[in-house]
Design an enzyme around this catalytic site. Structure first.
Site, PDB file in Angstrom:
ATOM      1  N   CYS A  80       6.108   5.199  -5.650  1.00  0.00           N
ATOM      2  CA  CYS A  80       7.225   6.071  -6.024  1.00  0.00           C
ATOM      3  C   CYS A  80       8.481   5.225  -6.265  1.00  0.00           C
ATOM      4  O   CYS A  80       8.509   4.413  -7.178  1.00  0.00           O
ATOM      5  CB  CYS A  80       7.422   7.167  -4.971  1.00  0.00           C
ATOM      6  SG  CYS A  80       8.472   8.528  -5.558  1.00  0.00           S
ATOM      7  N   HIS A 182       2.357   9.560  -5.433  1.00  0.00           N
ATOM      8  CA  HIS A 182       2.127   9.244  -4.021  1.00  0.00           C
ATOM      9  C   HIS A 182       0.631   9.261  -3.725  1.00  0.00           C
ATOM     10  O   HIS A 182       0.062  10.333  -3.497  1.00  0.00           O
ATOM     11  CB  HIS A 182       2.827  10.282  -3.122  1.00  0.00           C
ATOM     12  CG  HIS A 182       4.300  10.143  -3.065  1.00  0.00           C
ATOM     13  ND1 HIS A 182       4.935   9.338  -2.156  1.00  0.00           N
ATOM     14  CD2 HIS A 182       5.269  10.706  -3.824  1.00  0.00           C
ATOM     15  CE1 HIS A 182       6.244   9.402  -2.336  1.00  0.00           C
ATOM     16  NE2 HIS A 182       6.466  10.228  -3.347  1.00  0.00           N
ATOM     17  N   GLU A 184      -0.820   8.475  -1.047  1.00  0.00           N
ATOM     18  CA  GLU A 184      -1.027   8.948   0.330  1.00  0.00           C
ATOM     19  C   GLU A 184      -0.963  10.465   0.432  1.00  0.00           C
ATOM     20  O   GLU A 184      -1.326  11.028   1.471  1.00  0.00           O
ATOM     21  CB  GLU A 184      -0.007   8.301   1.274  1.00  0.00           C
ATOM     22  CG  GLU A 184       1.400   8.869   1.225  1.00  0.00           C
ATOM     23  CD  GLU A 184       2.253   8.395   0.072  1.00  0.00           C
ATOM     24  OE1 GLU A 184       3.457   8.714   0.064  1.00  0.00           O
ATOM     25  OE2 GLU A 184       1.743   7.700  -0.840  1.00  0.00           O
TER      26      GLU A 184
END
Length: 202
Positions: A80, A182, A184
């Site tokens: 990001c 992202h 994650e």
């Protein structure tokens, strides 16, 4: 077994990245020290917030120099805002220098759609990359951003996405990788990307 350093410079989503890496069996160390980056096998540079604030905090802690010293020696992944900091220059609020590990600028997204761009979008994989091993073109990942990198060399762009215009979604150059999304927070596709990154460790 070594570890992947997650850079703590005051603006990262550290816990979610650390948790995701732990889930896939990767050992991590959250660190704001140059020595922690030097001793790591790989480095993740996360980031949430504004480019100038993040760039200032990196420099204030000397972590910009530490990252530049490790680039080319071990895999680095920017996530990001962390990806945006890899570029030469950011134009958010004010013109501000980045790390210049990827050539180009970070500019406001040009789109007729609402900003920030928040949500799931499909990846258009442009180049073979070890980061995307096991992923199909069109895999969905999660974005939250109003600015995006504009790469000077299209060969550095390994994935794009569409949000009223074509946006750079991921880059790779000389062992330095960046994901505007992202991983994650991107379910199985994101975990696969993080697993692939972990497997780049020599």
């Amino acid at each position: 077994m070594g570890y992947t350093a997650i850079v703590d410079y005051g603006v990262g989503n550290l816990k979610s990245v650390s948790n995701a890496m732990s889930y896939i069996g990767q050992k991590t160390l959250v660190t704001g020290e140059a020595a922690g980056l030097e001793q790591a096998d790989a480095i993740i540079l996360p980031g949430v917030g504004a480019f100038p604030d993040a760039a200032h905090k990196l420099r204030q802690k000397g972590l910009d120099r530490a990252l530049l010293a490790q680039a080319g020696r071990k895999p680095i992944l920017g996530i990001c805002l962390g990806m945006q900091l890899l570029f030469d220059q950011g134009e958010e609020m004010e013109s501000c220098k980045g790390l210049s590990l990827v050539k180009g600028r970070v500019e406001l997204i040009q789109t007729r759609f609402k900003l920030p761009h928040i949500g799931w979008n499909s990846l258009e994989i442009r180049h073979d990359s070890p980061l995307f091993r096991g992923l199909n073109d069109g895999a969905y990942v999660y974005f939250v951003h109003s600015y995006c990198g504009c790469a000077a060399h299209e060969g550095d762009v390994i994935a794009r996405t569409q949000y009223g215009s074509s946006l750079v979604a991921a880059v790779a150059r000389n062992g330095v990788y960046g994901c505007q999304f992202h991983p994650e927070k991107s379910g199985e596709a994101g975990l696969q990307i993080l697993k692939n990154f972990g497997e780049l460790i020599g």
